[in-house]
Design a protein around this motif. Structure first.
Motif, PDB file in Angstrom:
ATOM      1  N   LYS A  61       4.277   0.124 -25.026  1.00 19.15           N
ATOM      2  CA  LYS A  61       4.259   1.299 -23.893  1.00 19.15           C
ATOM      3  C   LYS A  61       3.118   1.973 -23.387  1.00 19.15           C
ATOM      4  O   LYS A  61       2.694   1.910 -22.324  1.00 19.15           O
ATOM      5  CB  LYS A  61       5.052   2.327 -24.505  1.00 19.15           C
ATOM      6  CG  LYS A  61       5.326   3.695 -23.266  1.00 19.15           C
ATOM      7  CD  LYS A  61       6.102   4.648 -24.063  1.00 19.15           C
ATOM      8  CE  LYS A  61       6.270   6.033 -23.176  1.00 19.15           C
ATOM      9  NZ  LYS A  61       6.969   6.800 -23.647  1.00 19.15           N
ATOM     10  N   GLN A  62       2.126   1.915 -24.434  1.00 20.39           N
ATOM     11  CA  GLN A  62       0.767   2.762 -24.016  1.00 20.39           C
ATOM     12  C   GLN A  62      -0.343   1.645 -23.345  1.00 20.39           C
ATOM     13  O   GLN A  62      -0.979   2.025 -22.434  1.00 20.39           O
ATOM     14  CB  GLN A  62       0.103   3.068 -25.166  1.00 20.39           C
ATOM     15  CG  GLN A  62       0.754   4.131 -25.915  1.00 20.39           C
ATOM     16  CD  GLN A  62       1.063   5.621 -25.145  1.00 20.39           C
ATOM     17  OE1 GLN A  62       0.228   5.951 -24.352  1.00 20.39           O
ATOM     18  NE2 GLN A  62       2.342   5.780 -25.388  1.00 20.39           N
ATOM     19  N   THR A  63      -0.018   0.253 -23.604  1.00 15.52           N
ATOM     20  CA  THR A  63      -0.763  -0.555 -22.920  1.00 15.52           C
ATOM     21  C   THR A  63      -0.381  -0.601 -21.519  1.00 15.52           C
ATOM     22  O   THR A  63      -1.072  -0.956 -20.559  1.00 15.52           O
ATOM     23  CB  THR A  63      -0.943  -1.908 -23.750  1.00 15.52           C
ATOM     24  OG1 THR A  63       0.251  -2.573 -23.868  1.00 15.52           O
ATOM     25  CG2 THR A  63      -1.847  -1.872 -24.779  1.00 15.52           C
ATOM     26  N   ALA A  64       1.090  -0.721 -21.281  1.00 13.04           N
ATOM     27  CA  ALA A  64       1.672  -0.825 -20.095  1.00 13.04           C
ATOM     28  C   ALA A  64       1.087   0.313 -19.204  1.00 13.04           C
ATOM     29  O   ALA A  64       0.859   0.158 -18.052  1.00 13.04           O
ATOM     30  CB  ALA A  64       3.193  -0.856 -20.176  1.00 13.04           C
ATOM     31  N   ILE A 104      -0.638   3.248  -2.665  1.00 14.22           N
ATOM     32  CA  ILE A 104      -0.573   3.053  -4.043  1.00 14.22           C
ATOM     33  C   ILE A 104       0.587   2.724  -4.590  1.00 14.22           C
ATOM     34  O   ILE A 104       0.677   1.961  -5.469  1.00 14.22           O
ATOM     35  CB  ILE A 104      -1.091   4.327  -4.698  1.00 14.22           C
ATOM     36  CG1 ILE A 104      -2.560   4.892  -4.235  1.00 14.22           C
ATOM     37  CG2 ILE A 104      -0.984   4.414  -6.066  1.00 14.22           C
ATOM     38  CD1 ILE A 104      -2.907   6.254  -4.258  1.00 14.22           C
ATOM     39  N   ILE A 105       1.813   3.540  -4.240  1.00 16.61           N
ATOM     40  CA  ILE A 105       3.130   3.042  -4.966  1.00 16.61           C
ATOM     41  C   ILE A 105       3.316   1.607  -4.605  1.00 16.61           C
ATOM     42  O   ILE A 105       3.868   0.798  -5.535  1.00 16.61           O
ATOM     43  CB  ILE A 105       4.073   3.929  -4.128  1.00 16.61           C
ATOM     44  CG1 ILE A 105       3.982   5.375  -4.605  1.00 16.61           C
ATOM     45  CG2 ILE A 105       5.459   3.538  -4.704  1.00 16.61           C
ATOM     46  CD1 ILE A 105       4.055   5.725  -6.190  1.00 16.61           C
ATOM     47  N   ARG A 106       3.312   0.960  -3.343  1.00 16.86           N
ATOM     48  CA  ARG A 106       3.349  -0.325  -2.805  1.00 16.86           C
ATOM     49  C   ARG A 106       2.698  -1.221  -3.829  1.00 16.86           C
ATOM     50  O   ARG A 106       3.326  -2.164  -4.361  1.00 16.86           O
ATOM     51  CB  ARG A 106       3.008  -0.500  -1.730  1.00 16.86           C
ATOM     52  CG  ARG A 106       4.199   0.043  -0.480  1.00 16.86           C
ATOM     53  CD  ARG A 106       3.971  -0.762   0.722  1.00 16.86           C
ATOM     54  NE  ARG A 106       2.619  -0.414   1.474  1.00 16.86           N
ATOM     55  CZ  ARG A 106       2.740   0.669   1.960  1.00 16.86           C
ATOM     56  NH1 ARG A 106       3.674   1.408   2.524  1.00 16.86           N
ATOM     57  NH2 ARG A 106       1.486   1.152   2.587  1.00 16.86           N
ATOM     58  N   GLN A 107       1.423  -0.931  -3.982  1.00 19.39           N
ATOM     59  CA  GLN A 107       0.670  -1.957  -4.980  1.00 19.39           C
ATOM     60  C   GLN A 107       1.063  -1.948  -6.613  1.00 19.39           C
ATOM     61  O   GLN A 107       1.294  -2.831  -6.892  1.00 19.39           O
ATOM     62  CB  GLN A 107      -0.837  -1.474  -4.972  1.00 19.39           C
ATOM     63  CG  GLN A 107      -1.471  -1.733  -3.862  1.00 19.39           C
ATOM     64  CD  GLN A 107      -1.673  -2.989  -2.950  1.00 19.39           C
ATOM     65  OE1 GLN A 107      -0.650  -3.124  -2.331  1.00 19.39           O
ATOM     66  NE2 GLN A 107      -2.172  -3.882  -3.451  1.00 19.39           N
ATOM     67  N   ALA A 150       5.395  -4.948 -11.879  1.00 26.71           N
ATOM     68  CA  ALA A 150       6.766  -4.597 -12.227  1.00 26.71           C
ATOM     69  C   ALA A 150       7.161  -4.615 -13.699  1.00 26.71           C
ATOM     70  O   ALA A 150       8.079  -3.899 -14.057  1.00 26.71           O
ATOM     71  CB  ALA A 150       7.241  -5.580 -11.189  1.00 26.71           C
ATOM     72  N   ALA A 151       6.470  -5.766 -14.284  1.00 29.05           N
ATOM     73  CA  ALA A 151       6.780  -5.975 -15.842  1.00 29.05           C
ATOM     74  C   ALA A 151       6.328  -4.612 -16.511  1.00 29.05           C
ATOM     75  O   ALA A 151       6.976  -4.576 -17.431  1.00 29.05           O
ATOM     76  CB  ALA A 151       5.951  -7.266 -16.276  1.00 29.05           C
TER      77      ALA A 151
END
Length: 432
Positions: free
Chosen positions: A127-130, A247-250, A256-257
């Motif tokens: 979670k933290q790396t994500a 920013i949100i689009r990028q 996504a993962a």
């Protein structure tokens, strides 16, 4: 010793033998099989060690290797549709560089205080790396957007001789016998850069000595601050909205993962991209609060609870503008149509995200700015250089500050801002 191969890229090597270098994230065994989860910072892959494919010594090593030991695994990339990654590694060789002993963070549930004390190790969790990868994507998108739109980076100093956002939240330090402060904002210097470059921004750490322990506050955080010559308040709001949407689009496209790892419901992030942000006058916002049972008077500050109430009816950020002059900073321009208010805007995120952007059109008139400084009890002598910007070629201009940690918290759907930065600094936290 650097690795040619990374977990995130293993699909490019289907059927090939490769070597991955990382750490043991987790493992389980089943008779003649060891399932070793290797992480390398780019992702996690399951490495399957079959007793018949390796030597007895290797299989025993696979049984003994412990959580967070540093390992090098060689094997063949195979398709595995059950895996989130879509691939696994059939192990041919395992090398242990360092066998970790008694790793303190186990798969069981730990409290936040325990985890914060081991923040240097907690960062290794999925979670933290994500979160950190999403933070990186946000920062990359910020710089990419500004660069594409003609903004020039001109960093502001961290050590400053005067306050920007009020003297009560300054960290004071000695500067060779002279009083200095850690910067609350790079904005004043960004205004000087804008008069030279037209479109500019600064991006760096800022410091606020607020005695606040809310889930939205840090004492050290990162802020990006664009500033544009000849932009008025409406231009500023247009820029802020377009900036957020980019920013949100990028993040939706490239991370996504990681959002899935966080179990983030992305529907409201998608709505942010697709819909126009509502723009609400402060006076109207106060009326909305009254209808919701909140009795904040006109002239009162809109704090965290009020922001949550105002944002709960929308699935996009909202823009609250034209705040009372008495509660805003000296550099904000008064509205010519109503001198009781200033041409300021706060962007409030949905889902209880709170303020993610604060900005304004700046006061461009020398006499008006001087009067505002005196009105707020600030010594004009400390702002002579800033007043020079109004003496020599003053123009209308505006800008805003976006707190990176607030954006990360909202985009990741986190409850507390402490998880949005590698090593958070709060009133009660300066270690590790």
């Amino acid at each position: 010793m650097s690795s040619k191969y990374r977990v995130k890229d293993v699909g490019q090597y289907l059927g090939q033998e490769i070597t991955l270098k990382g750490w043991l994230y987790n493992k389980r065994s089943s008779g003649k099989l060891h399932f070793l989860q290797l992480r390398d910072g780019s992702g996690i892959i399951q490495c399957v060690m079959f007793k018949g494919d390796v030597s007895p010594e290797q299989f025993e090593l696979g049984d003994k290797v412990t959580q967070e030991s540093s390992i090098i695994v060689t094997g063949t990339v195979r398709e595995d549709k059950r895996s989130p990654l879509g691939y696994e590694l059939g192990v041919k060789n395992l090398e242990v560089l360092q066998m970790a002993k008694d790793y303190p963070i186990s798969p069981k549930e730990h409290g936040p205080e325990f985890l914060m004390n081991y923040r240097h190790l907690w960062l290794r969790s999925a979670k933290q790396t994500a979160i950190l990868r999403i933070r990186d994507e946000i920062i990359f998108a910020i710089r990419e957007y500004l660069h594409k739109n003609g903004f020039v980076l001109a960093d502001s100093p961290i050590l400053t001789p005067a306050a920007c956002e009020g003297t009560s939240t300054l960290f004071e330090t000695d500067y060779f016998g002279e009083k200095a402060f850690l910067s609350q904002s790079g904005q004043l210097y960004a205004e000087a850069s804008a008069m030279a470059l037209g479109r500019t921004y600064c991006f760096g750490p800022t410091f606020r000595a607020e005695k606040s322990k809310t889930r939205r506050h840090l004492t050290e955080f990162w802020m990006v601050e664009p500033e544009v010559a000849y932009n008025d308040l409406d231009d500023n709001m247009d820029l802020a909205e377009d900036f957020i949407k980019y920013i949100i689009r990028q993040v939706l496209t490239n991370r996504a993962a990681d959002l899935k790892t966080l179990e983030r419901d992305t529907s409201k992030l998608q709505a942010t991209v697709e819909k126009k942000f509502p723009r609400i006058d402060y006076t109207d916002a106060i009326e909305i609060l009254h209808k919701k049972g909140n009795n904040t008077p006109w002239g009162g500050d809109i704090g965290g609870d009020e922001e949550t109430l105002l944002g709960e009816d929308y699935d996009t950020p909202i823009m609250i503008h034209r705040y009372p002059a008495a509660i805003k900073a000296f550099y904000m321009k008064r509205d010519p149509k109503n001198p009781k208010v200033v041409l300021a805007v706060d962007v409030i995120g949905p889902e209880g995200a709170g303020e993610i952007i604060g900005g304004s059109e700046r006061e461009a008139d020398y006499d008006a700015l001087l009067a505002r400084l005196k009105e707020q009890g600030l010594d004009p002598k400390g702002y002579e250089w800033y007043l020079d910007l109004r003496r020599y070629g003053s123009v209308p201009h505006s800008g805003f500050g976006m707190g990176i940690e607030r954006m990360v918290r909202w985009i990741c759907g986190l409850q507390h801002v402490r998880e949005t930065i590698p090593f958070p600094r709060m009133m009660d936290k300066i270690h590790p």
